[in-house]
Design a protein around this motif. Structure first.
Motif, short mmCIF file in Angstrom:
data_model
loop_
_atom_site.label_atom_id
_atom_site.label_comp_id
_atom_site.label_asym_id
_atom_site.label_seq_id
_atom_site.Cartn_x
_atom_site.Cartn_y
_atom_site.Cartn_z
N TRP A 9 -0.72 17.55 22.71
CA TRP A 9 -1.45 18.45 23.60
C TRP A 9 -2.64 19.04 22.85
O TRP A 9 -2.65 19.07 21.61
CB TRP A 9 -0.55 19.60 24.05
N LEU A 10 -3.62 19.52 23.59
CA LEU A 10 -4.68 20.28 22.95
C LEU A 10 -4.05 21.53 22.34
O LEU A 10 -3.16 22.14 22.95
CB LEU A 10 -5.74 20.68 23.97
N PRO A 11 -4.48 21.95 21.15
CA PRO A 11 -3.86 23.12 20.52
C PRO A 11 -4.12 24.40 21.31
O PRO A 11 -5.20 24.59 21.90
CB PRO A 11 -4.52 23.17 19.14
N THR A 12 -3.12 25.28 21.31
CA THR A 12 -3.24 26.58 21.99
C THR A 12 -3.08 27.76 21.03
O THR A 12 -3.29 28.90 21.43
CB THR A 12 -2.19 26.72 23.10
N THR A 13 -2.69 27.47 19.79
CA THR A 13 -2.48 28.52 18.78
C THR A 13 -3.07 28.06 17.45
O THR A 13 -3.36 26.87 17.26
CB THR A 13 -0.99 28.80 18.57
N ASN A 14 -3.21 29.00 16.52
CA ASN A 14 -3.68 28.65 15.18
C ASN A 14 -2.75 27.67 14.49
O ASN A 14 -3.19 26.76 13.78
CB ASN A 14 -3.82 29.92 14.32
N LYS A 15 -1.46 27.84 14.73
CA LYS A 15 -0.47 26.93 14.13
C LYS A 15 -0.73 25.50 14.59
O LYS A 15 -0.69 24.55 13.79
CB LYS A 15 0.94 27.38 14.52
N GLU A 16 -0.99 25.33 15.88
CA GLU A 16 -1.22 23.99 16.42
C GLU A 16 -2.56 23.42 15.93
O GLU A 16 -2.70 22.21 15.77
CB GLU A 16 -1.18 24.03 17.95
N ARG A 56 -13.48 18.94 18.41
CA ARG A 56 -12.21 19.62 18.13
C ARG A 56 -12.08 20.74 19.16
O ARG A 56 -12.83 21.72 19.11
CB ARG A 56 -12.20 20.17 16.71
N VAL A 57 -11.16 20.57 20.09
CA VAL A 57 -11.06 21.45 21.25
C VAL A 57 -9.70 22.13 21.28
O VAL A 57 -8.67 21.50 21.04
CB VAL A 57 -11.24 20.66 22.56
N ALA A 58 -9.70 23.43 21.58
CA ALA A 58 -8.46 24.17 21.81
C ALA A 58 -8.55 24.84 23.17
O ALA A 58 -9.65 25.02 23.73
CB ALA A 58 -8.24 25.21 20.71
N ILE A 59 -7.41 25.24 23.72
CA ILE A 59 -7.38 25.91 25.01
C ILE A 59 -6.50 27.14 24.92
O ILE A 59 -5.42 27.11 24.33
CB ILE A 59 -6.89 24.94 26.12
#
Length: 650
Positions: A9-16, A56-59
């Motif tokens: 999945w696209l990352p949603t947190t800093n950890k991801e 590099r994309v996050a949501i």
């Protein structure tokens, strides 16, 4: 559960973000919906599109706006821009009913929980980001931004509001489907062009200050509409704006639109041409997991996902142009169809999901039966400014062949793991009537109808005639109700021929502009004639960027600038809606009194005669009574549909 890794999945947190080994993000998206990585969810599509460009994309889904706002800062500063969307629906539609009552469920939130999406979410999120990161560009898009891009009436606040660019303080707005403009935005940013210089990208809008030069483009013609301030003071001039906006939105070669807002100028660049088959296939072929993010595993199912998780979207756009609908305003009038190969690849992916039971819930789109339909001679479409290709008549240049769709259904059903594929999207029944669709092959239309009835519905076929009054239908840009009668005859014939015992379920709207009390009484009586007790009904809800909403607020039709009466008070709306439920005991005497007052004893006799009191009031409400008798209305219907006398009108 599939063997997915969190990094799928696209990352949603800093950890991801760290799991992916990234030290910096290029784009951070904020969405009013929970994150579902599925091609039917706009935020996921935009995220995957940007990812496909090497970014590099996050949501950040449903950020909390009621605490210290750490959700807006936790991922840091993106290299390129923030992207913001209110979600797959306008947040005000998500949060409130047509009577402005707060909903008790949010379909795009786990467990249907409410309180995770603020009112006017795009504006709220963008303002917070501009406050926290004043130097980082904010790009807004999605249905809320798209339909609020110019001066618009907001039903929930009962106010005329300026472009959402003004209230959100965003730097750029992408309207419509975002793949094409985003590709150009990213390409130019990667070349080092500053975000503030991106002024000539199609399908985008922005504000310029009074002392700032408007970029030139020799390939575009320009048109200026009435300013926001003029609209505030003159409802007729506000209404006249909409004709320009709608026509330019639907042109293949549109003009650039200007509108002054205080000391700024709104610039709306022309839209891109309709996506090619290759372009739309590329969007649907991206590596979606087709699942909600694992963070929701313990919070409960997401209703909107449960409804569409086993569905296949086969095209975008709608050429119906209905006056109360926003689909063509957002997706466009011209149809962008996927290739059969791309659709079958997605069918195969769904069929091999671990929890798939063999049933596809829908093979459809904004309208189920517009796949592969387009102009026969493109040069004619190039010059067309009509908002609808099928109202008041079907354009002779429109290819309405249903054969590719019938063949597609059969190809899907040949997949070894598909037990049954349903058509859950709305079918345009009028296009299946040869008397209306005069240039089509009648056998093709019957073949399609028979294929749907035999193999792709379970018990009920839902269609949307919307009303029975021809004047109301004309304003809706819907065909005469006589074509529903003709469709029902074909439906009943196939029912008997195939021994199917299916029900036909019609959808109707009350309170629409031009609709009066007698129109609703006529609707109730005529549908009763046909054997229906209505349950698929709704009241008209004014949403931005529709002809009907412009009329509702201004009182003028934007194309003719003639006055149009609209039910607006709660009593008017409630009274019209009651006619849907003529069979309820508590409505019978009220209906008699109303109709006797306006001298319509014919309607009293047709709808609630004394002799039927016992018969009809004993039926449980909200059940459909449907018969398979001939679709010709009963003998009193001609009298009932006579033009209304001015003396008898309320």
């Amino acid at each position: 559960m599939q063997n997915n890794k969190l990094s799928d999945w696209l990352p949603t947190t800093n950890k991801e973000v760290k799991i992916r080994g990234w030290e910096e993000l290029d784009v951070i998206l904020f969405s009013g919906d929970a994150y579902v990585d599925h091609p039917s969810f706009g935020p996921a599509v935009i995220g995957r599109i940007l990812e496909s460009y090497g970014l590099r994309v996050a949501i950040v889904p449903q950020p909390n706006v009621n605490d210290d706002l750490q959700d807006f800062t936790k991922l840091g500063t993106p290299r390129l821009f923030f992207g913001v969307t209110g979600g797959c629906m306008d947040p005000m539609v998500s949060n409130y009913t047509a009577s402005k009552k707060r909903r008790d469920k949010d379909a795009y939130t786990p467990n249907g929980d409410i309180g995770f999406r603020p009112d006017y979410a795009t504006t709220v999120y963008a303002n917070i980001l501009k406050d926290k990161f004043p130097d980082v560009p904010v790009l807004i898009g999605g249905i809320e931004a798209s339909l609020r891009r110019v001066t618009h009436y907001d039903y929930w606040s009962d106010k005329l509001m300026p472009s959402i660019l003004e209230t959100s303080k965003a730097d750029m707005l992408v309207y419509g489907m975002g793949e094409q403009p985003l590709r150009e935005v990213v390409k130019l940013l990667q070349k080092g062009v500053p975000f503030s210089s991106l002024k000539t990208i199609q399908q985008t809008a922005f504000l310029v200050n009074q002392n700032e030069a408007i970029p030139k483009n020799k390939n575009w013609e320009d048109v200026e509409i009435n300013s926001h301030e003029v609209c505030l003071n003159d409802k007729k001039k506000y209404a006249s704006n909409f004709k320009v906006i709608e026509q330019e939105s639907n042109k293949l070669y549109a003009r650039r639109i200007f509108q002054k807002i205080k000391d700024k100028t709104l610039v709306i660049n022309p839209p891109y041409p309709t996506m090619t088959e290759e372009e739309i296939d590329a969007s649907f072929d991206l590596p979606y997991t087709r699942l909600p993010h694992p963070k929701y595993d313990k919070r409960g199912p997401i209703p909107a996902f449960e409804m569409i998780k086993n569905s296949i979207n086969i095209h975008r756009g709608c050429f119906g142009g209905c006056s109360f609908c926003t689909i063509s305003a957002h997706q466009g009038k011209f149809i962008a169809s996927r290739s059969e190969a791309s659709i079958l690849r997605e069918v195969d992916k769904v069929a091999n999901m671990p929890d798939f039971k063999g049933y596809l819930s829908d093979i459809g789109g904004p309208s189920a039966n517009m796949y592969k339909m387009k102009g026969k001679i493109q040069s004619i479409c190039d010059k067309c400014v009509a908002p609808s290709c099928i109202s008041p008549v079907i354009c002779s240049n429109l290819d309405t062949s249903h054969k590719p769709l019938t063949e597609l259904y059969k190809a899907v059903d040949r997949h070894p793991k598909i037990k049954k594929s349903f058509i859950g999207s709305g079918i345009r029944h009028d296009m299946l009537v040869p008397e209306f669709n005069k240039n089509a092959d009648a056998k093709e239309l019957d073949d399609y109808t028979e294929e749907v009835m035999t193999n792709h519905i379970s018990g009920r076929l839902k269609v949307a005639p919307e009303h029975t009054s021809d004047p109301v239908l004309k304003l809706m840009r819907k065909p005469s109700f006589k074509y529903f009668h003709l469709f029902k005859k074909r439906f009943d014939r196939i029912n008997l021929k195939k021994k199917l015992k299916l029900q036909l379920i019609p959808y109707f709207i009350s309170n629409h502009p031009a609709c009066e009390m007698e129109d609703m009484a006529n609707l109730a009586a005529e549908t009763k004639d046909m054997g229906f007790q209505l349950e698929q009904v709704q009241g008209f809800t004014p949403t931005p960027m529709t002809v009907a909403t412009v009329i509702y607020y201004s009182g003028y039709h934007p194309y003719t600038l003639e006055k149009v009466k609209t039910p607006k008070t709660k009593k008017e709306k409630d009274d019209q809606h009651r006619f849907f439920f003529w069979y309820k005991k508590e409505n019978v005497e009220w209906i008699r009194n109303i109709l006797n007052k306006v001298g319509r004893k014919d309607l009293v006799e047709a709808l609630v005669p004394m002799k039927e009191d016992k018969k009809w009031t004993s039926i449980k409400p909200n059940k459909v009574k449907n018969t398979f008798d001939d679709a010709i209305p009963a003998k009193h219907s001609k009298k009932r549909n006579k033009p209304k006398s001015k003396k008898k009108r309320r």
